[in-house]
Design an enzyme around this catalytic site. Structure first.
Site, short mmCIF file in Angstrom:
data_model
loop_
_atom_site.label_atom_id
_atom_site.label_comp_id
_atom_site.label_asym_id
_atom_site.label_seq_id
_atom_site.Cartn_x
_atom_site.Cartn_y
_atom_site.Cartn_z
N THR A 1 -5.94 6.52 -6.93
CA THR A 1 -6.37 7.05 -5.64
C THR A 1 -6.15 8.55 -5.53
OG1 THR A 1 -6.00 4.94 -4.51
CG2 THR A 1 -5.98 6.91 -3.14
N THR B 1 -1.56 3.47 -7.14
CA THR B 1 -0.33 2.86 -6.64
C THR B 1 -0.29 1.34 -6.82
OG1 THR B 1 -1.24 2.68 -4.40
CG2 THR B 1 0.03 4.67 -4.93
N ASP B 2 -1.44 0.71 -7.09
CA ASP B 2 -1.46 -0.75 -7.20
C ASP B 2 -0.43 -1.26 -8.21
OD1 ASP B 2 -3.43 -1.02 -5.33
OD2 ASP B 2 -5.05 -1.40 -6.77
#
Length: 320
Positions: A12, A80-81
């Site tokens: 992201t 960030t997942d």
């Protein structure tokens, strides 16, 4: 040693687009977007993927790149997942004293209040600070400093999505400086470098009313198994025969699905309790969550086939 190495993996923090964002920005473009980011930086584009598409092979290569660069510290930007998982893998692989700091963004650069620039500035600040040495791999977001072995992503969208349920953050950034307020008593690293041998480790989560049929099928198709159990390490009694049989063939690790606390070893004694399962050969994961336990077991299985050594290493990591 050089200054701070910044390695971009995508995610992201590097995403743009009008109809559904995708990782299009280079690592240098991400660095250039940060006001006040100074110092000697070496910027490297390594991958350009969403966090969920990263692989263990990517991370092994990344750890080797960081080792070869001999920087005073390294920062990894990614989606960030999977930060809680990738940071733990880097922590297991990194034996040096130089900090590796993983960061990302919850809001992409097209949104008002994008958090990527502030997170990257904080991450570089931590990586360059002597106070972060000997802490292994760290995760820095929202001005909090987390140990890779403890951190969890606990919210899908909030900018303060990362927490450390067991022990809290190691520190914070205040007035542009890292403040380390607690240190783990010790950290665990792999006893030898992993190989690229094909290994499959399953993760099975205990749920109310599950009769164990899927567990039995899964356990026949993997080289190792992690059980995300209820509470301190409990499973439905219908699971017990399947787990007992699996533990005679492959390493089976008992973790808790709760996301905080520790797997018990000697409290409950009913069929399917932690005491019952450990007596049947399962390995307690301590405070390691199921996701981290799975990665640890996977990497260990590429270094040794000795069940006693695998058990000993998992117990050592669980005590860290």
């Amino acid at each position: 040693m050089t200054g701070v190495l910044v390695v971009g993996l995508g995610g992201t923090i590097a995403m743009t687009g009008a109809a559904g964002v995708a990782p299009d920005l280079t690592a240098q473009q991400v660095v250039d977007s940060v006001p006040g980011l100074t110092g000697e930086l070496e910027v490297h584009d390594f991958r350009s993927k969403p966090g969920g598409s990263l692989t263990l092979a990517d991370l092994i290569d990344l750890a080797e790149l960081i080792r070869q660069r001999s920087a005073a510290g390294a920062v990894v930007t990614q989606g960030t997942d999977t930060i809680e998982e990738t940071a733990y893998v880097l922590d297991l692989l990194h034996t040096g004293s130089e900090p590796i700091v993983v960061t990302g963004a919850m809001r992409n650069p097209t949104l008002a209040g994008a958090d990527g620039p502030a997170n990257l500035l904080a991450a570089v600040t931590v990586a360059a600070d002597p106070a972060a040495r000997d802490l292994g791999c760290l995760v820095v977001l929202a001005d909090e400093i987390h140990a890779a072995a403890r951190v969890r992503k606990t919210h899908a969208t909030h900018v303060a999505a990362f927490t450390s349920p067991n022990g809290g953050p190691l520190g914070y950034l205040a007035e542009g400086r890292p403040r380390i307020v607690n240190r783990p008593p010790h950290r665990y690293t792999l006893p030898s470098p992993p190989t690229r041998e094909p290994v499959r480790v399953g993760l099975c989560t205990a749920t109310l009313g599950d009769d164990g049929t899927l567990l039995a099928t899964l356990s026949q198709q993997v080289d190792g198994l992690v059980v995300a159990a209820f509470g301190v390490g409990h499973v439905p009694d219908s699971w017990v025969p399947h787990l007992a049989e699996a533990a005679t063939r492959i390493p089976v690790v008992l973790a808790s699905r709760t996301g905080a606390g520790y797997v018990g070893t000697d409290t409950y004694g009913f069929p399917g309790s932690e005491r019952d399962l450990l007596e049947r050969g399962l390995i307690p994961a301590g405070s390691l969550d199921p996701y981290k336990a799975r990665l640890l077991l996977h990497l260990l299985l590429t270094t040794t086939a000795n069940p006693a050594q695998i058990r000993a290493e998992i117990m050592a990591a669980a005590a860290a």
